[in-house]
Design a protein around this motif. Structure first.
Motif, PDB file in Angstrom:
ATOM      1  N   VAL A   1       0.877  -1.171   0.000  1.00 37.79           N
ATOM      2  CA  VAL A   1       0.000   0.000   0.000  1.00 37.79           C
ATOM      3  C   VAL A   1       0.912   1.217   0.000  1.00 37.79           C
ATOM      4  O   VAL A   1       1.717   1.399   0.915  1.00 37.79           O
ATOM      5  CB  VAL A   1      -0.919   0.009   1.243  1.00 37.79           C
TER       6      VAL A   1
ATOM      7  N   SER B   1       1.582   5.449  -0.340  1.00 35.60           N
ATOM      8  CA  SER B   1       1.044   6.781  -0.122  1.00 35.60           C
ATOM      9  C   SER B   1       1.930   7.758  -0.871  1.00 35.60           C
ATOM     10  O   SER B   1       3.152   7.764  -0.699  1.00 35.60           O
ATOM     11  CB  SER B   1       1.045   7.096   1.382  1.00 35.60           C
TER      12      SER B   1
ATOM     13  N   TRP C   1      -2.058   7.351   3.106  1.00 33.93           N
ATOM     14  CA  TRP C   1      -3.199   7.521   2.203  1.00 33.93           C
ATOM     15  C   TRP C   1      -3.119   8.692   1.239  1.00 33.93           C
ATOM     16  O   TRP C   1      -4.139   9.172   0.751  1.00 33.93           O
ATOM     17  CB  TRP C   1      -4.508   7.564   3.013  1.00 33.93           C
TER      18      TRP C   1
ATOM     19  N   TRP D   1      -5.344   8.392  -1.918  1.00 34.18           N
ATOM     20  CA  TRP D   1      -6.497   7.547  -1.580  1.00 34.18           C
ATOM     21  C   TRP D   1      -7.641   8.426  -1.076  1.00 34.18           C
ATOM     22  O   TRP D   1      -7.428   9.501  -0.524  1.00 34.18           O
ATOM     23  CB  TRP D   1      -6.142   6.563  -0.465  1.00 34.18           C
TER      24      TRP D   1
ATOM     25  N   LEU E   1      -8.940   0.403   5.326  1.00 34.02           N
ATOM     26  CA  LEU E   1      -7.603   0.794   4.890  1.00 34.02           C
ATOM     27  C   LEU E   1      -6.544   0.358   5.891  1.00 34.02           C
ATOM     28  O   LEU E   1      -5.470  -0.128   5.515  1.00 34.02           O
ATOM     29  CB  LEU E   1      -7.540   2.305   4.685  1.00 34.02           C
TER      30      LEU E   1
ATOM     31  N   GLU F   1      -3.501  -2.322   5.159  1.00 36.67           N
ATOM     32  CA  GLU F   1      -2.091  -2.021   5.369  1.00 36.67           C
ATOM     33  C   GLU F   1      -1.410  -3.093   6.205  1.00 36.67           C
ATOM     34  O   GLU F   1      -0.295  -3.534   5.901  1.00 36.67           O
ATOM     35  CB  GLU F   1      -1.950  -0.662   6.064  1.00 36.67           C
TER      36      GLU F   1
ATOM     37  N   SER G   1      -1.237  -6.692   4.132  1.00 35.38           N
ATOM     38  CA  SER G   1      -0.353  -6.765   2.971  1.00 35.38           C
ATOM     39  C   SER G   1       1.081  -7.020   3.402  1.00 35.38           C
ATOM     40  O   SER G   1       1.793  -7.854   2.804  1.00 35.38           O
ATOM     41  CB  SER G   1      -0.457  -5.486   2.131  1.00 35.38           C
TER      42      SER G   1
END
Length: 436
Positions: free
Chosen positions: A175, A177, A205, A208, A264, A268, A271
């Motif tokens: 993920v 950012s 984020w 996102w 979210l 995170e 993953s």
């Protein structure tokens, strides 16, 4: 060449081969998993997506096509993925970047092992899954009506981004950012962040959409950069504590209007947890492979483990344990609450102990979970690790959870935490009973 000299030559050749492979491990890590014993691109996959493709091929499963979202709803149902897991990303950082904008973000849906990406007006659905033997495996599904839809396995194109230092140099998920401009283009020169449960809220984020409340904490979501030369002026306040995205883009095209902050945070965590599993699985198999070569060359017993292999197992085990127990987790400074039904859906999945407790129970006041031990301990990606790795992880957990004196790395776990986690695992994880 006399027989003894030939034997010595053969041993030296094997040693040189192992040293060469070991060198390529640090410089060109991708080459290792593309070769035996991993053989990433050729080895058969054993994961939910591969099994679904077999069911489609055999006619045991059919996927209905809808005019609005194509195969998306049917695919999510077939893979047991809830629409409540929806999160939305508007940065142009994925395979279909030309179709992604802040007005048409990419939707991602996920469960414990599989991820589905959907983009408006796209020709295909993107799917990835955590395969117990291969790590992240990527598939696509053509977004057009077909008599027999087919899930196509990627042949290495996705590894450009998904097998890098950001994923521990193994096929993995991440993920990211990023700072993005008004068109959704990432400003990579400004730096990017790979986010996990240890990441500061302030770095999360970028690119996102985020729905939910988080008090005084601020993140990078929901906003774009107006002046690339003044990134410090990103308007974090404008993106904070949004419970609706309707003012930012048209949400009616999506299965839900949410990009839930709790979903979210779970995304995170898991993953990176899967990447730790994959690294341990591949590294242990490679170490055993090298030992096998050396054992033959040096005429040692077939199951002999070198000191370096033992150390590699121990290092991989410790990293799993530390991440699994949320060492270095960012401490929430304000309570967090989502806007969708994700938290309730996720918590209900269990398993629960006789007191109704689960590793999926949320805290969301000072940390993500009430009982900080990863729910992915039940996942196939952990359960199907080489048995020595599983045994070492469980033994290490038992040691930490029952110790009279807590080690410094695990000082964030109170006595009550450790007792509760131990009791939950004792009742819900079958292997736990074998530790006694």
């Amino acid at each position: 060449m006399p027989h003894l000299q030939f034997q010595l030559f053969l041993k030296q050749l094997c040693i040189s081969y192992v040293l060469l492979i070991g060198f390529s491990s640090s410089v060109h890590a991708q080459l290792e998993f593309e070769s035996p014993p991993i053989d990433y691109l050729k080895a058969p996959a054993h994961n939910p997506v591969a099994r679904l493709q077999e069911d489609l091929k055999a006619g045991r499963v059919e996927l209905d096509y809808s005019e609005e979202q194509g195969y998306l709803p049917a695919l999510l149902k077939a893979l047991n993925i809830s629409p409540e897991s929806q999160v939305l990303v508007f940065s142009q950082t994925s395979f279909q970047l030309r179709k992604i904008t802040p007005q048409k973000p990419r939707a991602i849906y996920f469960n414990d092992d599989t991820y589905v990406g959907w983009v408006q007006q796209s020709d295909l659905l993107e799917i990835s899954t955590a395969d117990p033997s291969l790590g992240a495996v990527f598939y696509s599904l053509e977004h057009a009506p077909a008599t027999q839809p087919k899930l196509i396995r990627d042949q290495g194109h996705c590894l450009t981004c998904h097998a890098s230092s950001r994923t521990k140099n193994i096929p993995g998920h991440l993920v990211r950012s990023v700072f993005v401009d008004r068109r959704g283009q990432p400003l990579l020169s400004a730096g990017t962040f790979t986010t996990e449960h240890s990441s500061p809220f302030s770095e999360r984020w970028g690119g996102w959409y985020v729905t939910g409340t988080h008090g005084s904490m601020r993140h990078m979501g929901n906003v774009t950069v107006s002046d690339p030369d003044a990134l410090e002026k990103i308007d974090r306040e404008a993106g904070a504590n949004l419970v609706s995205l309707d003012s930012l883009f048209e949400t009616s095209a999506y299965l839900t209007p949410h990009s839930d902050v709790v979903a979210l945070m779970v995304l995170e965590h898991q993953s990176t947890m899967h990447n730790h599993f994959t690294f341990a699985q591949m590294d242990s198999r490679l170490a055993d492979h090298y030992d096998g070569i050396m054992n033959k060359a040096l005429e040692r017993p077939a199951g002999y483990q070198s000191e370096s292999t033992v150390r590699r197992f121990q290092a991989a085990t410790e990293k799993i344990v530390q991440y699994m127990l949320f060492c270095d987790e960012f401490k929430l400074e304000s309570p967090v609450a989502g806007t969708s039904g994700f938290a309730d859906y996720f918590s209900a999945l269990g398993p629960k102990d006789s007191q109704g407790r689960s590793l999926r129970d949320f805290d969301l006041k000072t940390r993500l979970f009430k009982y900080p031990c990863s729910y992915l301990i039940y996942a196939d990606s952990f359960q199907q690790l080489p048995q020595p790795v599983v045994d070492q992880v469980l033994s290490r957990l038992e040691e930490i959870l029952t110790a009279e004196t807590v080690e410094a790395e695990f000082a964030h776990l109170s006595d009550e935490d450790r007792k509760a986690i131990h009791e939950i695992l004792s009742e819900t994880l079958p292997q736990w009973k074998t530790l006694r």
